[in-house]
Design a protein around this motif. Structure first.
Motif, PDB file in Angstrom:
ATOM      1  N   TRP A 292     -21.046  11.565 -14.711  1.00  0.00           N
ATOM      2  CA  TRP A 292     -20.984  10.433 -13.787  1.00  0.00           C
ATOM      3  C   TRP A 292     -20.644  10.866 -12.374  1.00  0.00           C
ATOM      4  O   TRP A 292     -19.929  11.844 -12.160  1.00  0.00           O
TER       5      TRP A 292
ATOM      6  N   ASN B  94     -25.403   7.975 -13.244  1.00  0.00           N
ATOM      7  CA  ASN B  94     -25.464   8.946 -14.337  1.00  0.00           C
ATOM      8  C   ASN B  94     -26.221  10.158 -13.808  1.00  0.00           C
ATOM      9  O   ASN B  94     -27.442  10.140 -13.691  1.00  0.00           O
TER      10      ASN B  94
ATOM     11  N   ALA C 174     -26.580   7.023 -21.263  1.00  0.00           N
ATOM     12  CA  ALA C 174     -25.304   6.441 -21.683  1.00  0.00           C
ATOM     13  C   ALA C 174     -25.609   5.055 -22.249  1.00  0.00           C
ATOM     14  O   ALA C 174     -26.304   4.266 -21.611  1.00  0.00           O
TER      15      ALA C 174
ATOM     16  N   VAL D 146     -22.603   0.786 -21.741  1.00  0.00           N
ATOM     17  CA  VAL D 146     -21.678   1.149 -20.662  1.00  0.00           C
ATOM     18  C   VAL D 146     -20.807  -0.045 -20.295  1.00  0.00           C
ATOM     19  O   VAL D 146     -21.269  -1.177 -20.199  1.00  0.00           O
TER      20      VAL D 146
ATOM     21  N   ASP E 118     -21.261  -5.997 -19.276  1.00  0.00           N
ATOM     22  CA  ASP E 118     -20.941  -4.904 -20.198  1.00  0.00           C
ATOM     23  C   ASP E 118     -22.080  -4.689 -21.186  1.00  0.00           C
ATOM     24  O   ASP E 118     -22.811  -5.620 -21.532  1.00  0.00           O
TER      25      ASP E 118
ATOM     26  N   ASN F 171     -27.397  -0.038 -20.878  1.00  0.00           N
ATOM     27  CA  ASN F 171     -27.714   1.380 -21.037  1.00  0.00           C
ATOM     28  C   ASN F 171     -28.051   1.933 -19.655  1.00  0.00           C
ATOM     29  O   ASN F 171     -28.707   1.269 -18.852  1.00  0.00           O
TER      30      ASN F 171
ATOM     31  N   VAL G  51     -14.877   4.221 -17.052  1.00  0.00           N
ATOM     32  CA  VAL G  51     -16.223   3.984 -17.588  1.00  0.00           C
ATOM     33  C   VAL G  51     -16.190   4.387 -19.062  1.00  0.00           C
ATOM     34  O   VAL G  51     -15.852   5.510 -19.407  1.00  0.00           O
ATOM     35  N   ASP G  52     -16.524   3.438 -19.923  1.00  0.00           N
ATOM     36  CA  ASP G  52     -16.633   3.699 -21.361  1.00  0.00           C
ATOM     37  C   ASP G  52     -18.104   3.565 -21.740  1.00  0.00           C
ATOM     38  O   ASP G  52     -18.805   2.698 -21.215  1.00  0.00           O
ATOM     39  N   TRP G  53     -18.571   4.429 -22.644  1.00  0.00           N
ATOM     40  CA  TRP G  53     -19.945   4.357 -23.127  1.00  0.00           C
ATOM     41  C   TRP G  53     -20.018   4.989 -24.503  1.00  0.00           C
ATOM     42  O   TRP G  53     -19.082   5.643 -24.958  1.00  0.00           O
TER      43      TRP G  53
END
Length: 190
Positions: A102, A116, A122, A125, A140, A143, A167-169
């Motif tokens: 990222w 990205n 990802a 995300v 939320d 992709n 950032v969570d993925w």
């Protein structure tokens, strides 16, 4: 016709009593006005002190969050160095599998771009931040392919306790949820 001087009789005691009474009323009015002004000043001072205390607390919490972030990055660097040191001399380099990387940059005003820059997609995300940082983010679960970006808005204030963007993925190659944290880049106008 005889003109005789008329003596004007003035009661000096009565005039003195009236002047004293007027002075007492004026002093009482000044005393009340002074008390009201002092009470208002005290309220403003207390409110200013409370605001200053809140800002100081937020600044301390920002410093703590920056220290935690630095500690996390340092740990990751040490792990990478240990892995490199454990590799036998002359060992063949292994080409890494595609991965998500990222980049977070200030775009304009309160707008930021999360890009990205890796070579893998990802999935699902999610962008988040501390509740003290006003965040207007995309829906939320999107992709983000390699080279794609997500825009969002973040509005820090003096009361913001933590500038970290999280950032969570989901990483399909490892079938694991991944997390990346980075401090909100400063804008040129702040």
């Amino acid at each position: 016709m005889l003109l005789s001087p008329v003596l004007l009789a003035v009661d000096w005691q009565e005039a003195s009593d009236q002047a004293t009474l007027l002075g007492v009323f004026v002093a009482l009015a000044v005393g009340i006005a002074t008390t009201v002004v002092m009470i208002r000043q005290e309220k403003v001072t207390r409110k200013g002190q409370q605001l200053q205390s809140e800002h100081a607390t937020a600044a301390a919490e920002r410093a703590e969050s920056a220290a935690r972030l630095t500690e996390e990055y340092t740990r990751r660097v040490v792990e990478a160095l240990e892995t490199m040191a454990a590799r036998p001399a002359g060992a063949e380099l292994v080409i890494a599998a595609p991965r998500v990387r990222w980049s977070l940059e200030h775009h304009d005003g309160d707008k930021y771009l999360l890009t990205n820059i890796g070579d893998a997609a990802a999935h699902s995300v999610r962008i988040s931040a501390d509740k003290s940082l006003d965040l207007v983010k995309p829906t939320d679960g999107q992709n983000v392919d390699a080279g794609e970006s997500l825009g969002f808005m973040a509005v820090p204030t003096m009361a913001t306790r933590d500038f970290t963007i999280t950032v969570d993925w989901f990483d399909l190659s490892t079938a694991r949820k991944r997390t990346w944290r980075y401090p909100l880049p400063t804008s040129r106008r702040r």
